[in-house]
Scaffold this active site. Structure first.
Site, mmCIF file in Angstrom:
data_model
loop_
_atom_site.group_PDB
_atom_site.id
_atom_site.type_symbol
_atom_site.label_atom_id
_atom_site.label_comp_id
_atom_site.label_asym_id
_atom_site.label_seq_id
_atom_site.Cartn_x
_atom_site.Cartn_y
_atom_site.Cartn_z
ATOM 1 N N GLU A 176 0.893 -1.154 -0.046
ATOM 2 C CA GLU A 176 0.085 0.237 0.107
ATOM 3 C C GLU A 176 0.883 1.318 0.206
ATOM 4 O O GLU A 176 2.078 1.549 0.500
ATOM 5 C CB GLU A 176 -1.030 -0.148 1.210
ATOM 6 N N CYS A 186 3.409 8.668 0.592
ATOM 7 C CA CYS A 186 3.901 7.704 1.521
ATOM 8 C C CYS A 186 4.240 6.282 1.033
ATOM 9 O O CYS A 186 3.075 5.587 0.557
ATOM 10 C CB CYS A 186 2.822 7.625 2.658
ATOM 11 N N CYS A 194 6.415 -6.537 7.650
ATOM 12 C CA CYS A 194 7.484 -6.280 8.380
ATOM 13 C C CYS A 194 7.898 -7.069 9.351
ATOM 14 O O CYS A 194 6.997 -7.699 9.843
ATOM 15 C CB CYS A 194 7.071 -4.751 8.689
ATOM 16 N N CYS A 218 5.923 -3.419 15.696
ATOM 17 C CA CYS A 218 5.810 -2.604 16.657
ATOM 18 C C CYS A 218 4.221 -2.670 17.039
ATOM 19 O O CYS A 218 3.329 -2.919 16.168
ATOM 20 C CB CYS A 218 5.892 -0.997 15.984
ATOM 21 N N CYS A 224 1.270 -0.878 15.100
ATOM 22 C CA CYS A 224 1.108 -0.899 13.824
ATOM 23 C C CYS A 224 0.700 -2.265 13.098
ATOM 24 O O CYS A 224 0.845 -3.231 13.589
ATOM 25 C CB CYS A 224 2.707 -0.798 13.058
ATOM 26 N N CYS A 229 0.006 2.665 8.037
ATOM 27 C CA CYS A 229 0.630 1.626 7.505
ATOM 28 C C CYS A 229 0.242 0.481 7.847
ATOM 29 O O CYS A 229 -0.178 0.105 8.894
ATOM 30 C CB CYS A 229 2.160 1.811 7.850
HETATM 31 S S1 SF4 Z 1 5.922 0.983 12.366
HETATM 32 FE FE1 SF4 Z 1 5.056 -1.213 11.260
HETATM 33 S S2 SF4 Z 1 6.099 -1.018 9.264
HETATM 34 FE FE2 SF4 Z 1 7.145 0.470 10.879
HETATM 35 S S3 SF4 Z 1 9.008 -0.853 11.584
HETATM 36 FE FE3 SF4 Z 1 7.295 -0.955 12.953
HETATM 37 S S4 SF4 Z 1 6.051 -2.709 12.245
HETATM 38 FE FE4 SF4 Z 1 7.273 -2.283 10.798
#
Ligand code: SF4
Length: 345
Positions: A92, A105, A112, A116, A119, A336
């Protein structure tokens, strides 16, 4: 002979191959312009080449691009785009309109690994790194869309899916194509790479003397809090991150930005603001305070305005440059990973 990806070659390598195939060297330059300045998606769109040359290209090379398959527009004009990659994966990209110009963006990975906790992408797991051309395709498509809306694309941020510094070579190769005179010729000063704090990557950027901006997703200057919301902090705790940032600042002479997502009762107290001010004493930085878009099933909430105001006032009283970023695209989950999550990758 097996067909190869035409966008994997340098201009010199492409020239050598085309000359071997009996073409004139200047054709390679024309083809390069079609690929990287105009971002065409088919050999047949290279209209200043003869039919024979286009057929030669189609016989020897593959030109596969990320295809725009999803589009969701928010009431504020923010548009979330989903691209299907040649292997079927979905990524995306977000077009964020400003007053008279737009920001894109972009994603750097499919999924990933960093998990986090605030996220949506982190919850998807990691599939693979994006190729340079898959990053470039996002920028070209959004540039066209923004221009159709009468708004030039002026800024690029690497803040979509993925950790760009864990895909270092491909991200830098894409940036090269985006900023090169014989590419999209966009200014590196209008491009920002945002990292969760991969210290080897930050030092490598410094050694490579990059000209684009660096942002660090900090989200807390308290180690125990950051450990909880960003597990990468266990590998690269704040003192080590600070060392890498100092190295970057010393080598490049630029001022990084800290991204700070305000989460209710997690990192939005006066004590958190004090810890952040102390952390910021070590280098010249500016801070972007970001309002949180609530994600389905996430354990976090939007910080109340009173907490935000107290937080910002404290930092400003310490002469720290602070910008508050209002959320955009709230009604389309423009944070994201949220589109990909809803399409159950
Ligand atoms: S915010 Fe989301 S995409 Fe960015 S590093 Fe952390 S887990 Fe990965």
């Amino acid at each position: 002979m097996e067909k190869t990806n035409i966008r994997a070659y340098s201009q010199q390598a492409l020239t050598d191959i085309l000359v071997q195939l009996g073409e004139k060297a200047f054709r390679a330059k024309q083809i390069w312009q079609w690929l990287w300045q105009k971002g065409v998606t088919r050999f047949d769109d290279m209209t200043n080449l003869s039919k024979g040359t286009r057929e030669l290209l189609a016989t020897h090379f593959i030109l596969q691009t990320a295809t725009l398959t999803h589009k969701q527009e928010s009431s504020d004009g923010t548009t979330k785009l989903g691209f299907t990659l040649p292997d079927g994966n979905l990524i995306e990209t977000v077009l964020i309109p400003g007053r008279d110009k737009a920001t894109v963006c972009v994603s750097s990975q499919v999924g990933c690994k960093l998990k986090c906790s605030f996220c949506a992408t982190g919850g998807l797991g990691f599939t693979r790194n994006l190729l340079p051309e898959e990053i470039y395709d996002q920028v070209v498509a959004v540039k066209r869309l923004a221009e159709e809306r009468g708004m030039p694309l002026s800024n690029i941020v690497f803040m979509g899916m993925g950790e760009p510094l864990l895909n270092y070579e491909n991200v830098l190769a894409a940036i090269e194509k985006i900023t090169a005179e014989d590419g999209l010729a966009m200014s590196p000063y209008r491009l920002t790479l945002s990292t969760s704090g991969i210290i080897e990557g930050i030092k490598r950027l410094a050694d490579d003397n990059v000209r684009f901006n660096l942002a660090i997703s900090l989200h807390s200057a308290v180690n125990t809090t950051r450990d909880k919301i960003m597990p990468i902090n266990k590998a690269y705790p704040l003192p080590k991150l600070a060392e890498a940032i100092k190295y970057f600042v010393d080598k490049t002479g630029t001022r990084p930005t800290f991204e700070y997502l305000l989460l209710k009762n997690v990192n939005d107290s006066l004590e958190d603001a004090k810890a952040l001010a102390v952390f910021c004493r070590q280098f010249p930085v500016k801070i972007n305070i970001i309002e949180y878009n609530e994600v389905d099933n996430a354990p976090y909430h939007h910080s109340p305005d009173a907490n935000r105001d107290q937080f910002v006032r404290y930092l400003e009283s310490k002469n720290i440059v602070v910008n508050v970023r209002r959320s955009k695209g709230k009604d389309i989950d423009a944070a994201c990973g949220q589109l990909a999550n809803k399409n159950s990758l």
